[in-house]
Design a protein around this motif. Structure first.
Motif, PDB file in Angstrom:
ATOM      1  N   GLY A 159       1.199  -1.184  -0.432  1.00 23.25           N
ATOM      2  CA  GLY A 159      -0.005   0.111  -0.021  1.00 23.25           C
ATOM      3  C   GLY A 159       1.227   0.954   0.286  1.00 23.25           C
ATOM      4  O   GLY A 159       1.725   1.315   0.679  1.00 23.25           O
ATOM      5  N   VAL A 160       0.498   1.721  -0.932  1.00 23.66           N
ATOM      6  CA  VAL A 160       1.149   2.967  -1.253  1.00 23.66           C
ATOM      7  C   VAL A 160       0.180   5.386  -0.358  1.00 23.66           C
ATOM      8  O   VAL A 160      -0.478   4.800  -0.903  1.00 23.66           O
ATOM      9  CB  VAL A 160       1.677   3.701  -2.246  1.00 23.66           C
ATOM     10  CG1 VAL A 160       2.485   5.379  -2.338  1.00 23.66           C
ATOM     11  CG2 VAL A 160       2.259   3.068  -3.481  1.00 23.66           C
ATOM     12  N   LEU A 161       0.932   5.188   1.289  1.00 22.83           N
ATOM     13  CA  LEU A 161      -0.164   6.005   1.316  1.00 22.83           C
ATOM     14  C   LEU A 161       0.407   7.837   0.950  1.00 22.83           C
ATOM     15  O   LEU A 161       1.970   7.853   0.737  1.00 22.83           O
ATOM     16  CB  LEU A 161       0.572   6.380   3.025  1.00 22.83           C
ATOM     17  CG  LEU A 161      -0.415   6.923   3.842  1.00 22.83           C
ATOM     18  CD1 LEU A 161      -1.978   7.228   3.824  1.00 22.83           C
ATOM     19  CD2 LEU A 161      -0.079   6.778   5.774  1.00 22.83           C
ATOM     20  N   PRO A 165      -6.391  11.178 -10.095  1.00 23.19           N
ATOM     21  CA  PRO A 165      -6.355  10.625  -8.796  1.00 23.19           C
ATOM     22  C   PRO A 165      -5.325  11.369  -7.996  1.00 23.19           C
ATOM     23  O   PRO A 165      -5.761  11.713  -6.667  1.00 23.19           O
ATOM     24  CB  PRO A 165      -7.499   9.196  -8.893  1.00 23.19           C
ATOM     25  CG  PRO A 165      -6.386   8.522  -9.200  1.00 23.19           C
ATOM     26  CD  PRO A 165      -6.160   9.385 -10.992  1.00 23.19           C
ATOM     27  N   PHE A 166      -4.196  10.867  -8.382  1.00 24.44           N
ATOM     28  CA  PHE A 166      -3.401  11.358  -7.192  1.00 24.44           C
ATOM     29  C   PHE A 166      -2.455  13.255  -7.511  1.00 24.44           C
ATOM     30  O   PHE A 166      -1.363  13.091  -7.458  1.00 24.44           O
ATOM     31  CB  PHE A 166      -2.365  11.193  -7.090  1.00 24.44           C
ATOM     32  CG  PHE A 166      -2.676   9.453  -6.439  1.00 24.44           C
ATOM     33  CD1 PHE A 166      -3.563   9.724  -5.375  1.00 24.44           C
ATOM     34  CD2 PHE A 166      -2.997   8.616  -7.260  1.00 24.44           C
ATOM     35  CE1 PHE A 166      -4.603   8.101  -4.871  1.00 24.44           C
ATOM     36  CE2 PHE A 166      -3.724   6.783  -6.465  1.00 24.44           C
ATOM     37  CZ  PHE A 166      -4.454   7.065  -5.703  1.00 24.44           C
ATOM     38  N   GLY A 167      -3.083  13.987  -8.776  1.00 25.00           N
ATOM     39  CA  GLY A 167      -2.173  14.988  -9.050  1.00 25.00           C
ATOM     40  C   GLY A 167      -0.933  14.938  -9.549  1.00 25.00           C
ATOM     41  O   GLY A 167      -0.912  13.952 -10.607  1.00 25.00           O
ATOM     42  N   SER A 168       0.171  15.096  -9.752  1.00 26.38           N
ATOM     43  CA  SER A 168       1.303  15.271 -10.052  1.00 26.38           C
ATOM     44  C   SER A 168       1.258  14.102  -9.463  1.00 26.38           C
ATOM     45  O   SER A 168       2.959  13.450 -10.423  1.00 26.38           O
ATOM     46  CB  SER A 168       2.309  16.553  -9.704  1.00 26.38           C
ATOM     47  OG  SER A 168       2.185  16.781  -8.832  1.00 26.38           O
ATOM     48  N   MET A 169       1.619  13.050  -8.856  1.00 24.42           N
ATOM     49  CA  MET A 169       2.368  12.023  -8.437  1.00 24.42           C
ATOM     50  C   MET A 169       1.133  10.925  -8.641  1.00 24.42           C
ATOM     51  O   MET A 169       2.174   9.931  -8.892  1.00 24.42           O
ATOM     52  CB  MET A 169       1.526  11.517  -6.937  1.00 24.42           C
ATOM     53  CG  MET A 169       2.370  12.465  -6.114  1.00 24.42           C
ATOM     54  SD  MET A 169       4.345  11.997  -5.817  1.00 24.42           S
ATOM     55  CE  MET A 169       3.781  10.777  -4.771  1.00 24.42           C
ATOM     56  N   PHE A 193      -3.258   4.344  -1.243  1.00 24.25           N
ATOM     57  CA  PHE A 193      -4.776   5.183  -0.548  1.00 24.25           C
ATOM     58  C   PHE A 193      -4.263   6.640   0.041  1.00 24.25           C
ATOM     59  O   PHE A 193      -3.174   7.129   0.904  1.00 24.25           O
ATOM     60  CB  PHE A 193      -5.390   4.276   0.918  1.00 24.25           C
ATOM     61  CG  PHE A 193      -4.089   4.122   1.424  1.00 24.25           C
ATOM     62  CD1 PHE A 193      -4.045   4.401   3.329  1.00 24.25           C
ATOM     63  CD2 PHE A 193      -3.196   2.966   1.312  1.00 24.25           C
ATOM     64  CE1 PHE A 193      -2.918   3.716   3.967  1.00 24.25           C
ATOM     65  CE2 PHE A 193      -1.865   2.847   2.095  1.00 24.25           C
ATOM     66  CZ  PHE A 193      -2.636   3.198   3.405  1.00 24.25           C
ATOM     67  N   SER A 194      -5.140   6.896   0.751  1.00 23.66           N
ATOM     68  CA  SER A 194      -5.035   8.584   1.462  1.00 23.66           C
ATOM     69  C   SER A 194      -5.541   8.395   2.647  1.00 23.66           C
ATOM     70  O   SER A 194      -6.427   7.304   2.669  1.00 23.66           O
ATOM     71  CB  SER A 194      -5.795   9.248   0.253  1.00 23.66           C
ATOM     72  OG  SER A 194      -7.271   9.324   1.208  1.00 23.66           O
ATOM     73  N   PRO A 195      -5.397   9.901   3.831  1.00 19.48           N
ATOM     74  CA  PRO A 195      -5.915   9.079   4.825  1.00 19.48           C
ATOM     75  C   PRO A 195      -7.319   9.147   5.026  1.00 19.48           C
ATOM     76  O   PRO A 195      -7.386   8.181   6.047  1.00 19.48           O
ATOM     77  CB  PRO A 195      -5.377  10.307   5.354  1.00 19.48           C
ATOM     78  CG  PRO A 195      -4.158  10.686   4.789  1.00 19.48           C
ATOM     79  CD  PRO A 195      -3.953  10.447   3.129  1.00 19.48           C
ATOM     80  N   MET A 254      -7.478   2.575  -3.976  1.00 22.63           N
ATOM     81  CA  MET A 254      -7.515   2.359  -5.621  1.00 22.63           C
ATOM     82  C   MET A 254      -5.984   1.797  -6.263  1.00 22.63           C
ATOM     83  O   MET A 254      -4.938   1.877  -6.076  1.00 22.63           O
ATOM     84  CB  MET A 254      -7.397   4.122  -6.117  1.00 22.63           C
ATOM     85  CG  MET A 254      -8.393   4.805  -5.598  1.00 22.63           C
ATOM     86  SD  MET A 254      -8.322   6.796  -6.523  1.00 22.63           S
ATOM     87  CE  MET A 254      -9.040   6.367  -7.957  1.00 22.63           C
ATOM     88  N   TYR A 255      -6.648   1.466  -7.733  1.00 23.71           N
ATOM     89  CA  TYR A 255      -5.907   0.469  -8.299  1.00 23.71           C
ATOM     90  C   TYR A 255      -6.258   1.039  -9.997  1.00 23.71           C
ATOM     91  O   TYR A 255      -6.511   1.280  -9.958  1.00 23.71           O
ATOM     92  CB  TYR A 255      -6.048  -1.352  -8.193  1.00 23.71           C
ATOM     93  CG  TYR A 255      -7.346  -1.715  -8.324  1.00 23.71           C
ATOM     94  CD1 TYR A 255      -7.651  -2.409  -9.585  1.00 23.71           C
ATOM     95  CD2 TYR A 255      -8.118  -1.509  -7.801  1.00 23.71           C
ATOM     96  CE1 TYR A 255      -8.339  -2.965  -9.751  1.00 23.71           C
ATOM     97  CE2 TYR A 255      -9.432  -2.474  -8.156  1.00 23.71           C
ATOM     98  CZ  TYR A 255      -9.571  -3.275  -9.145  1.00 23.71           C
ATOM     99  OH  TYR A 255     -10.473  -2.538 -10.129  1.00 23.71           O
ATOM    100  N   TYR A 256      -4.627   0.076 -10.497  1.00 24.39           N
ATOM    101  CA  TYR A 256      -4.940   0.445 -11.394  1.00 24.39           C
ATOM    102  C   TYR A 256      -4.794  -0.678 -12.823  1.00 24.39           C
ATOM    103  O   TYR A 256      -3.356  -1.358 -12.428  1.00 24.39           O
ATOM    104  CB  TYR A 256      -4.049   1.923 -12.174  1.00 24.39           C
ATOM    105  CG  TYR A 256      -3.493   2.351 -13.380  1.00 24.39           C
ATOM    106  CD1 TYR A 256      -4.171   3.169 -13.718  1.00 24.39           C
ATOM    107  CD2 TYR A 256      -2.732   2.036 -14.427  1.00 24.39           C
ATOM    108  CE1 TYR A 256      -4.882   4.115 -14.990  1.00 24.39           C
ATOM    109  CE2 TYR A 256      -2.479   2.679 -15.611  1.00 24.39           C
ATOM    110  CZ  TYR A 256      -3.606   3.289 -15.950  1.00 24.39           C
ATOM    111  OH  TYR A 256      -3.940   3.858 -16.939  1.00 24.39           O
ATOM    112  N   ASP A 257      -6.396  -0.545 -13.477  1.00 21.74           N
ATOM    113  CA  ASP A 257      -5.944  -1.697 -14.291  1.00 21.74           C
ATOM    114  C   ASP A 257      -5.927  -1.402 -15.920  1.00 21.74           C
ATOM    115  O   ASP A 257      -7.363  -2.083 -16.792  1.00 21.74           O
ATOM    116  CB  ASP A 257      -6.890  -2.815 -14.335  1.00 21.74           C
ATOM    117  CG  ASP A 257      -8.134  -2.464 -13.680  1.00 21.74           C
ATOM    118  OD1 ASP A 257      -8.536  -1.462 -14.890  1.00 21.74           O
ATOM    119  OD2 ASP A 257      -9.132  -3.389 -14.248  1.00 21.74           O
TER     120      ASP A 257
END
Length: 463
Positions: A104-106, A118-122, A143-145, A157-160
């Motif tokens: 998981g990436v916070l 969904p994560f802007g420039s990231m 995921f965000s806080p 969220m995942y990407y496919d």
């Protein structure tokens, strides 16, 4: 036993299959020394259930890569999905099959109004991570806080091919990419990270921002690093400022918890006690003049009262065309947990600026290219080697002496006019905007591959 990579399948004609049956190729079954009908525990992150293992029929044997077949309902219970490429790690002594690793990436913010970003420039960085994880047999989500949810479920969220939302089990590993100290200090975030580590043994890396004063304190205790360290202390009193200004005509005062060049003051004290203070505003550098050091201190004290600061010897730095140059090293742990240098680039400050941050208008180029334009062009290979050695030595000491797990560090170095390498600061959340992205068809950058390899190592799947 070595891990195998398999694609999760939930064929439509498996509807009649028993709910708790999984199927793998006979070759995999033999390698695990299991017989048809063996009951084992299957785990994916914090999710677990008992299953019966059966061989795939001959007509369903995969032509190339292994496959793991299971019924759709079981997929849903474990947080799996069809088409997912995962590593399979069977531990005979525990009679357990581990699927994953689940990472998981916070991330600080979810831009719910943007389906594509969904994560802007990231977002581009996240997609690059997804591509690398898929090739390595790793499941990754973001995921965000606000998505932490009620344990043992974590929203994400995942990407496919497009971004989708779903719930996941607690992951094996969390990569903390929160880019706001305010978010990192939120009680719910700290409680979540503490709980998943204690209850589920989740490994969390880059779990906090580094404090500049703590960094220099740790490094001062290593005799091998002393030549890299400018004289640096926590900024506390006028007497300290007075003492330092008598030793060095130029001083830098930096927020101990700062980043992106924000809040930095450059103080120059002349022989007659006149002082000049420069600091960077939104789009320019502000210059102020004071009759005495005590007047300058009064101005600084009013500015720095709200947060801890650091006072540092001003270095006579290498310049190109009158513009200061420093060097950003990205040092990471690899798939064996060892520190390696992934990137080393030069940053040249913008006109009229004394900080080289890209966010402040600085430009980047290769180390050799920068040194070729400098007075040290004949020593470019020697200095390049010095910078590499300094970055690795600093990372090794911080990794051993600062509490927490760090998988990557951004280390800002400089070269003074004698050709010596000097440390400016260390960042545990290095910007991903400062490193060139590959063309979509090119292989992943080494820095991305190392992040994934280190996550596999932390999850104990590197067997």
């Amino acid at each position: 036993m070595p891990r195998k990579i398999a694609t999760v399948r939930s064929p439509a004609d498996d509807c009649a299959e028993e709910h708790d049956v999984i199927r793998v190729s006979p070759a995999v079954l033999r390698s695990w020394r299991l017989t048809a009908g063996s009951v084992i525990c299957m785990r994916f992150g914090s999710a677990a259930c008992e299953v019966k293992v059966q061989p795939l029929s001959v007509k369903r044997l995969p032509a190339a890569e292994e496959e793991l077949h299971l019924q759709g309902r079981l997929c849903g219970e474990l947080g799996l999905r069809g088409g997912l490429r995962l590593s399979l790690l069977y531990l005979a002594h525990a009679k357990s099959l581990y699927l994953g690793p689940l990472v998981g990436v916070l991330i600080s913010r979810l831009y719910s109004s943007s389906a594509e970003m969904p994560f802007g420039s990231m977002t581009a960085f996240c997609q690059e991570l997804v591509k690398t994880c898929e090739a390595a047999g790793v499941c990754i989500f973001f995921f965000s806080p606000e998505q932490m949810g009620s344990l043992p479920d974590v929203g994400g969220m995942y990407y496919d091919g497009e971004w989708r939302k779903r719930s996941f089990p607690v992951p094996h590993v969390i990569y903390n990419r929160l880019t706001s100290r305010k978010d990192e200090k939120r009680p719910d975030v700290r409680n979540f990270l503490k709980t998943v580590h204690l209850l589920y043994d989740t490994q969390i890396f880059n779990d906090k921002y580094l404090d500049k004063n703590d960094v220099f304190q740790a490094l001062r205790n290593d005799p091998a690093l002393q030549d890299y360290l400018p004289e640096t202390y926590p900024f506390t009193t006028y007497q300290l400022l007075k003492t330092m200004s008598h030793r060095y005509p130029v001083l830098f005062l930096k927020p101990a918890a700062g980043s992106l060049g924000k809040g930095i003051f450059r103080l120059f004290r002349a022989a007659d006690d006149h002082c000049q203070i420069r600091y960077t505003a939104i789009s320019s550098t502000v210059t102020l003049h004071f009759q005495t050091l005590s007047h300058a201190y009064a101005y600084i004290a009013a500015k720095v009262r709200i947060q801890p600061y650091q006072i540092q010897q001003g270095l006579d730095l290498l310049t190109i065309g009158g513009r200061p140059v420093d060097f950003r090293a990205l040092v990471q742990r690899d798939g064996e947990g060892k520190w390696v240098l992934s990137s080393l680039l030069a940053r040249i400050a913008a006109e009229e600026h004394f900080v080289s941050n890209i966010a402040r208008g600085g430009t980047m180029c290769g180390v050799q290219e920068a040194l070729e334009q400098s007075r040290f062009h004949a020593m470019k290979h020697v200095i390049h080697t010095k910078l590499r050695k300094a970055a690795l030595g600093i990372a090794h000491t911080l990794g051993s002496h600062v509490p927490g797990i760090f998988g990557e560090l951004g280390i800002d170095l400089a070269v003074d006019t004698s050709g010596s390498a000097k440390l400016l600061e260390v960042n545990s959340k290095p910007s991903r905007e400062e490193f060139t992205r590959p063309h979509p068809e090119q292989a992943a950058r080494p820095s991305i591959t190392r992040l994934v390899d280190y996550a596999i190592y932390l999850a104990k799947f590197a067997q």
